[in-house]
Design a protein around this motif. Structure first.
Motif, PDB file in Angstrom:
ATOM      1  N   PRO A 143       5.981   9.606   7.142  1.00  0.00           N
ATOM      2  CA  PRO A 143       4.692   9.102   6.656  1.00  0.00           C
ATOM      3  C   PRO A 143       4.863   7.992   5.624  1.00  0.00           C
ATOM      4  O   PRO A 143       5.792   7.997   4.822  1.00  0.00           O
ATOM      5  CB  PRO A 143       4.051  10.341   6.001  1.00  0.00           C
ATOM      6  CG  PRO A 143       4.716  11.502   6.632  1.00  0.00           C
ATOM      7  CD  PRO A 143       6.094  11.069   6.998  1.00  0.00           C
ATOM      8  N   SER A 145       3.254   7.471   3.020  1.00  0.00           N
ATOM      9  CA  SER A 145       3.151   7.982   1.645  1.00  0.00           C
ATOM     10  C   SER A 145       4.528   8.379   1.106  1.00  0.00           C
ATOM     11  O   SER A 145       4.819   8.183  -0.076  1.00  0.00           O
ATOM     12  CB  SER A 145       2.209   9.186   1.585  1.00  0.00           C
ATOM     13  OG  SER A 145       2.674  10.208   2.471  1.00  0.00           O
ATOM     14  N   CYS A 146       5.377   8.917   1.970  1.00  0.00           N
ATOM     15  CA  CYS A 146       6.717   9.331   1.532  1.00  0.00           C
ATOM     16  C   CYS A 146       7.603   8.115   1.300  1.00  0.00           C
ATOM     17  O   CYS A 146       8.411   8.097   0.363  1.00  0.00           O
ATOM     18  CB  CYS A 146       7.350  10.258   2.566  1.00  0.00           C
ATOM     19  SG  CYS A 146       6.430  11.796   2.779  1.00  0.00           S
ATOM     20  N   GLN A 147       7.463   7.121   2.148  1.00  0.00           N
ATOM     21  CA  GLN A 147       8.238   5.894   1.954  1.00  0.00           C
ATOM     22  C   GLN A 147       7.805   5.211   0.657  1.00  0.00           C
ATOM     23  O   GLN A 147       8.642   4.732  -0.118  1.00  0.00           O
ATOM     24  CB  GLN A 147       8.042   4.932   3.129  1.00  0.00           C
ATOM     25  CG  GLN A 147       8.544   5.488   4.460  1.00  0.00           C
ATOM     26  CD  GLN A 147       8.457   4.468   5.576  1.00  0.00           C
ATOM     27  OE1 GLN A 147       8.979   3.357   5.443  1.00  0.00           O
ATOM     28  NE2 GLN A 147       7.808   4.838   6.672  1.00  0.00           N
TER      29      GLN A 147
END
Lengths: 177, 309
Positions: A143, A145-147
């Protein structure tokens, strides 16, 4: 017997060489700088003038110990004080030290936590994920958001001065009194 | 002027003696010295690098060195690539960073301060608090370190935080996670890791490495002796920095009181050895720090930050 002489001479020669090249100090007198950012002080105090910057791995001659500080002599003959937590009675692992020293060396004066090691490689950016991590994220469908989160984590940098100020404010280590 | 090298080498007694000397030196060095030490001595025995016998011995050492290097030491670049990828999985599993930037900065200052006193003080470390209700902390290879919000909130002072971060830094300095999955031979045939590696045939190997690490760090846990080693290294690192190493014991005792009611899976409870044995070993080690109680705890600063989250 005549044939033995060269071998015996050689053995003696090598042993003599090993003794000569062995460190000048006995185990009890030698210390090695083990912490990053160590500074030799003129007196036994964090507020004393700095005498020299001490690189990790430098060998020191121990002269005396008093209240958590060592008085030492550095290889060029200068003497001063160093907080006990900055030195070790065993030398740092040579392989690791050499490999990771070169990372610091490539980056000029900025070492350790203050900058990412891979900034020495011009194909990478200073901030953010490496090409490897980006490719992994792409393949796994990580996702956004995690990156983004990792991006932010890697962008957060502290500097040597800020860390020392932090320790000073907390009265930690050499700043305790 | 003779150009016949053989005639120059086939000299008188002096040449024989020198050659015997060099051969014997080489043999002794092979038996006694480490490769690095031996290479330094070679320069003294044969500074002009003229002896062919010695050159052969030197080449053997250099070759041995690089064989050792390739099996034992993954280069930092590759190690960090693995760590980043594992971190991406870590965010998915344990949640995103808490939003308080000041708190994130605080944790990095404590973490960087202790890391400078570790056995790998020259690599950059990155610390992040993630919004997870589990009592957890873990270290990715290369130095990206996660701590859960729940674990931080349960602590009482900065020395406890310093000890937990030191414990995680120790896993990085000892390369525990990498050593664990090396046993499973994920690395066979893999050289330096680049983006091209991931795109090529070895891409699956890389994914297997990350999967293996997830299993170890998020489920099974590291070998218990590695955890004990990290606990004791943590005390040493905290002590060197100037924090009270007793903080490690206080955190473990705190976890002990919460163990019965806390969720186990994916937390320090399931991935680490029993708390009682960890505490016992740390207490035994505490005797080596007679002035521990007079070292910094920095309670006020910690509480003021803890209040923010």
């Amino acid at each position: 017997m005549a044939r033995m002489r060269p071998i015996i001479t050689a053995a003696g020669f090598v042993i003599a060489l090993m003794l000569l090249t062995a460190t000048a100090s006995s185990a009890a007198d030698a210390l090695w700088v083990s912490s990053e950012g160590a500074i030799l002080k003129a007196q036994r105090s964090s507020t004393a003038a700095g005498v020299a910057d001490l690189p990790v791995g430098m060998e020191l001659i121990r002269l005396e110990y008093e209240k958590r500080w060592y008085r030492v002599r550095i290889p060029d003959g200068r003497e001063g004080w160093i907080y006990r937590g900055k030195v070790s009675e065993t030398p740092p692992a040579k392989e690791t030290a050499a490999q990771e020293d070169s990372l610091g060396g490539l980056l000029g004066g900025l070492t350790g936590s203050s900058i990412r090691a891979d900034t020495a490689d011009t194909s990478r950016s200073i901030r953010g994920l490496s090409p490897e991590a980006r490719e992994y994220a792409r393949q796994k469908g990580t996702p956004e958001s995690c990156q983004q989160a990792l991006d932010e984590v890697l962008a957060l940098k502290t500097g040597s001065a800020e860390i020392e100020g932090f320790l000073r404010e907390g009265h930690i280590g050499e700043y305790a009194e | 002027m003779s150009t016949d090298h053989r005639s120059r080498r086939a000299g008188g007694p002096a040449d024989h003696r020198r050659r015997d000397l060099l051969k014997a030196s080489g043999l002794l060095l092979t038996l006694l010295a480490t490769p690095a030490f031996a290479l330094d001595l070679f320069k003294i025995i044969d500074p002009a690098n003229k002896s062919k016998d010695l050159q052969k011995t030197k080449d053997i050492f250099k070759g041995a060195g690089s064989i050792l290097a390739s099996t034992q030491e993954l280069d930092y670049h590759s190690e960090f690539a693995i760590g980043e990828s594992l971190a991406l999985e870590g965010f998915q599993r344990y949640g995103l960073p808490i939003e308080d930037a000041e708190f994130q900065r605080y944790i990095n200052l404590v973490g960087d301060a202790v890391a400078r006193h570790s056995d790998r003080p020259k690599i950059p470390y990155y610390f992040v608090v993630v919004s997870s209700p589990l009592y957890n902390a873990f270290a990715c290879p290369g130095g990206i370190i996660f701590v859960s919000e729940a674990l931080v909130k349960a602590m009482q002072d900065e020395s406890e935080l310093a000890c937990v971060l030191s414990h995680e830094v120790s896993h990085v300095t000892h390369k525990h996670a990498l050593k664990t999955i090396r046993r499973a031979k994920f690395f066979e045939g893999l050289g330096t890791i680049t983006a091209a590696t991931l795109k090529g045939r070895d891409g699956q190997k890389f994914k297997n490495i990350i999967g293996g690490l997830q299993s170890v760090l998020f489920e099974k846990g590291l070998d218990k002796n590695m955890e004990y080693e990290a606990d004791l290294s943590a005390m040493e690192i905290a002590y060197r920095t100037g924090y009270d190493p007793n903080g490690m014991i206080k955190v473990l005792e705190m976890l002990q009181t919460r163990e019965k009611t806390a969720q186990k899976s994916g937390s320090w409870f399931s991935t680490h050895p029993p708390l009682a044995s960890r505490i016992e070993k740390c207490r035994a080690r505490r005797r080596q720090y007679p002035d521990a109680a007079s070292l910094a705890r920095v309670k006020q600063r910690f509480i003021s930050y803890r209040k923010r989250i």
